[in-house]
Each structure stands twice: as structure tokens, then as C-alpha cells.
Design a protein around this motif. Structure first.
Motif, PDB file in Angstrom:
ATOM      1  N   ILE A  38       0.838  -1.206   0.000  1.00 44.79           N
ATOM      2  CA  ILE A  38       0.000   0.000   0.000  1.00 44.79           C
ATOM      3  C   ILE A  38       0.871   1.255   0.000  1.00 44.79           C
ATOM      4  O   ILE A  38       0.652   2.195  -0.768  1.00 44.79           O
ATOM      5  N   LEU A  39       1.889   1.260   0.863  1.00 45.25           N
ATOM      6  CA  LEU A  39       2.757   2.433   0.973  1.00 45.25           C
ATOM      7  C   LEU A  39       3.503   2.714  -0.323  1.00 45.25           C
ATOM      8  O   LEU A  39       3.752   3.870  -0.663  1.00 45.25           O
TER       9      LEU A  39
ATOM     10  N   LEU B  33       1.971   5.283  -2.674  1.00 47.18           N
ATOM     11  CA  LEU B  33       1.768   6.662  -2.245  1.00 47.18           C
ATOM     12  C   LEU B  33       2.846   7.578  -2.800  1.00 47.18           C
ATOM     13  O   LEU B  33       3.961   7.140  -3.116  1.00 47.18           O
ATOM     14  N   ASP B  34       2.519   8.865  -2.911  1.00 46.05           N
ATOM     15  CA  ASP B  34       3.541   9.818  -3.337  1.00 46.05           C
ATOM     16  C   ASP B  34       4.418  10.190  -2.142  1.00 46.05           C
ATOM     17  O   ASP B  34       4.145   9.811  -0.998  1.00 46.05           O
ATOM     18  N   VAL B  35       5.483  10.925  -2.415  1.00 45.09           N
ATOM     19  CA  VAL B  35       6.479  11.207  -1.384  1.00 45.09           C
ATOM     20  C   VAL B  35       5.891  12.010  -0.234  1.00 45.09           C
ATOM     21  O   VAL B  35       6.170  11.733   0.942  1.00 45.09           O
ATOM     22  N   GLU B  36       5.074  12.995  -0.543  1.00 48.84           N
ATOM     23  CA  GLU B  36       4.499  13.834   0.507  1.00 48.84           C
ATOM     24  C   GLU B  36       3.687  13.009   1.492  1.00 48.84           C
ATOM     25  O   GLU B  36       3.787  13.195   2.716  1.00 48.84           O
ATOM     26  N   ASP B  37       2.888  12.083   0.978  1.00 47.81           N
ATOM     27  CA  ASP B  37       2.094  11.224   1.869  1.00 47.81           C
ATOM     28  C   ASP B  37       2.977  10.254   2.648  1.00 47.81           C
ATOM     29  O   ASP B  37       2.720   9.958   3.819  1.00 47.81           O
ATOM     30  N   LEU B  38       4.035   9.754   1.994  1.00 47.28           N
ATOM     31  CA  LEU B  38       4.939   8.832   2.678  1.00 47.28           C
ATOM     32  C   LEU B  38       5.644   9.521   3.843  1.00 47.28           C
ATOM     33  O   LEU B  38       5.845   8.917   4.906  1.00 47.28           O
TER      34      LEU B  38
ATOM     35  N   TYR C  52       7.909   4.150  10.047  1.00 55.43           N
ATOM     36  CA  TYR C  52       9.097   4.986   9.847  1.00 55.43           C
ATOM     37  C   TYR C  52      10.286   4.120   9.440  1.00 55.43           C
ATOM     38  O   TYR C  52      11.026   4.449   8.501  1.00 55.43           O
ATOM     39  N   SER C  53      10.450   3.005  10.140  1.00 55.43           N
ATOM     40  CA  SER C  53      11.563   2.103   9.842  1.00 55.43           C
ATOM     41  C   SER C  53      11.451   1.532   8.430  1.00 55.43           C
ATOM     42  O   SER C  53      12.441   1.456   7.699  1.00 55.43           O
TER      43      SER C  53
ATOM     44  N   LYS D 100      14.308   2.047  -3.022  1.00 54.60           N
ATOM     45  CA  LYS D 100      14.529   1.545  -4.382  1.00 54.60           C
ATOM     46  C   LYS D 100      13.247   0.980  -4.986  1.00 54.60           C
ATOM     47  O   LYS D 100      12.972   1.178  -6.178  1.00 54.60           O
ATOM     48  N   LEU D 101      12.450   0.278  -4.180  1.00 54.17           N
ATOM     49  CA  LEU D 101      11.183  -0.245  -4.680  1.00 54.17           C
ATOM     50  C   LEU D 101      10.235   0.886  -5.068  1.00 54.17           C
ATOM     51  O   LEU D 101       9.546   0.817  -6.088  1.00 54.17           O
ATOM     52  N   HIS D 102      10.214   1.939  -4.246  1.00 55.52           N
ATOM     53  CA  HIS D 102       9.344   3.078  -4.540  1.00 55.52           C
ATOM     54  C   HIS D 102       9.813   3.791  -5.799  1.00 55.52           C
ATOM     55  O   HIS D 102       9.000   4.210  -6.634  1.00 55.52           O
TER      56      HIS D 102
END
Length: 318
Positions: A10-11, A14-19, A30-31, A40-42
Motif C-alpha cells: 500500500i505504501l 503513495l507519493d512522497v508527501e504522503d509517505l 518509519y523504519s 529503491k522499490l518506490h
């Protein structure tokens, strides 16, 4: 409670701002989001999304509104910035607000030989590289130095028998950097010079063989819809040549004269997140850009928002 692999799936969407917001939810999130493999996956997810919807993400540019700093390139969300005053170079991720000062090069430029830069990702070495070229004189070629981000160490590439009329940064495309340079033995002809980031070698890219083609004075390089392009930067964009098949001379195509009137270009939207207090501009997606800024837009680096850190090695973080 959701399994960790489900949360990860799910994560990743998401875009960077939401992450970044999600890092405050709990320690486990957080971890997870901070782990290099998740970054790298994102990034891979963002790349796949870009490939499927190139007109939305592939045409997004970044522009720095500053009189004392220049953007020298952008790759995978990292932006390379140089100082006009002292030639200090830094890397930043505007999305995560991380900021890193790079080592000074072996040979520093001066006011008489302003440098030309290029920045990009070497997929073979899984490393980011910065190229600095310094003109040695109009007929004396160029000295080239290369920085590896993993080592944060410069090395001398050596001398090449080409020079540049301006210090525009290299255009990043297909794992290589591109400039319009001239041969030291033929200063009135423009050559498209390509530097392969993985092989660390220069080569010449063929230009159109067409009586209508002429870039002696105003020709510039850029990226248009995932193709290397040549355009005229003076005034209204009357001509645009696009290389449909990479490195194939016969594939250069002159676009119809009415292409510029279509809503493919974007206006600029302010975003003040770039540290330290450097205003940058991101491009929106569907509004026609002012034609007076067209040439600047076409040569601006393509930018995507990622979690990639300018600190490749965690022990280098401040």
C-alpha cells in the motif's frame, strides 16, 4: 492488523508527501519507509508509472529561481546545484528536503573558464555521477573531471578535443549526458557530444541530414516526449527536430509547424521547499507555457518526486 507485506504494498503506491506523513504514524512505518530497499522499490514504482504515463510525469521540469545558483541536472529526484560565486556544488532532494555539500573538484574553475556540468544515474554501478568540464581555451579543448557519489571522490577523466560556447548543463537521456560542443579544430560547427555514464566515454551523436536543418547559432538540445530533440531557442519555437530511434541518423524528424500551439507545454508553479531557502519552480501538467519561456523549459531537467537520498552511505549523514 494488516500484515507487513500488505502495508508495504500500500505504501509503495503513495507519493512522497504522503509517505513522509506516514513516517509519523508509528515506528514500524518509519523504519520501513526509511529502509534503502523500500526507497529503491518506490523509485521502481515511480519509474513504471512514468513509463506508462510519460506525458504526465516525463514532461515535468524543475527550474531554480536564483541569480547566484544554477541547476546542473536532476536524476531520480536528486537535483544538482552549483554556486556561481564560489563553484561549490551540492545535491538535494527537494521532496525530502535533504541537502549535501559535495567535495571540491581536483581542479577548480575560475572566472575566465566557467565550467559545464552534467549529472545522472549510472545504472550499471548503481551510482550517481557528476561530470565537470572546464574549457582550456578556444582552441585547446576541455578538461573533464568526474565525481562518484558513492565515494564522494573526484577523478581526472582527462582532456578532450572539444569545447563549449556556453556552460549549459548536459541533457540526461538514456543513461548518458548530451551537449552541443564544438571541435577545437572546427570551432564553427556544432557537434552533439554524448558521455556514457556507465562506460565513461564520449562519442558523437549524428545530426539530421536535411537542407532545412541549421543549428549554427540558436540550436539547443532538450527532451520531448521521451526523445532527444533539437530546437531553436530564439523567440518563437519554429522548429523542433526529434530523434525517433536512438542514435539513428535517419530517424530525425522535423515536427509540424503547428505542434507548439498544442497544450503540451506547462506553466511554472512556485514551490519553496528547496533548502537552504532557494525557491524552485515545478511545472504543472496541463497549461500552455508562455512562449517566451519555451526554450528554457525544453532544456530544463526532468524531475520526479522520490525518496532517494543524496547520502548514499548512511554513515555520511550529518
Amino acid at each position: 492488523m494488516l500484515a507487513l507485506d500488505v502495508v508495504e504494498d500500500i505504501l509503495l503506491t503513495l507519493d512522497v508527501e504522503d509517505l513522509l506523513r506516514c513516517t509519523s504514524v508509528c515506528k514500524s512505518w518509519y523504519s520501513l519507509i526509511s529502509k534503502p530497499y523500500f526507497v529503491k522499490l518506490h523509485l521502481k514504482f515511480i519509474r513504471n508509472k512514468e513509463d506508462k504515463n510519460n506525458k504526465q510525469l516525463g514532461n515535468r521540469r524543475i527550474y531554480l529561481a536564483s541569480n547566484i545558483h544554477n541547476i546542473e541536472g536532476s536524476s531520480n529526484g536528486l537535483v544538482c546545484i552549483s554556486s556561481i560565486e564560489n563553484y561549490q556544488i551540492c545535491l538535494t532532494n527537494p521532496s525530502t528536503r535533504e541537502f549535501r555539500i559535495l567535495q571540491d573538484p581536483i581542479i577548480l574553475p575560475n572566472s575566465n573558464n566557467a565550467p559545464c556540468y552534467g549529472f545522472g544515474y549510472d545504472s550499471f554501478a548503481d551510482d550517481y555521477k557528476l561530470v565537470m568540464a572546464i574549457n582550456q581555451g578556444r582552441y585547446d579543448g576541455t578538461l573533464v573531471q568526474i565525481l562518484s557519489l558513492k565515494s564522494n571522490v573526484w577523478k581526472l577523466f582527462g582532456h578532450v578535443n572539444y569545447g563549449f560556447h556556453d556552460s549549459k548543463p548536459g541533457i540526461l537521456f538514456n543513461g548518458a549526458l548530451y551537449w552541443f560542443w564544438y571541435n577545437a579544430n572546427d570551432i564553427y560547427r556544432k557537434y552533439i557530444m554524448c558521455f556514457d555514464l556507465a562506460k565513461e566515454e564520449f562519442r558523437e551523436i549524428p545530426q539530421p541530414e536535411d537542407p532545412r536543418y541549421d543549428v549554427r547559432y540558436s540550436g539547443k538540445l532538450g527532451i520531448f516526449e521521451d526523445h532527444l530533440c533539437i530546437f531553436h531557442a530564439r523567440g518563437r519555437p519554429y522548429e523542433m527536430w526529434v530523434m525517433k530511434n536512438y542514435n539513428v541518423k535517419q530517424s530525425w524528424e522535423l515536427l509540424p509547424t503547428d505542434w507548439a500551439m498544442k497544450e503540451r507545454l506547462q506553466c511554472m508553479k512556485k514551490d519553496w521547499r528547496l533548502p537552504p531557502k532557494m525557491p524552485c519552480y515545478f511545472c504543472s501538467d496541463k497549461t500552455l507555457m508562455y512562449l517566451s519561456s519555451w526554450g528554457k523549459y525544453m532544456s530544463d531537467p526532468i524531475f520526479v518526486q522520490t525518496l532517494v537520498s543524496p547520502y548514499v552511505n548512511d554513515n555520511e549523514r550529518p
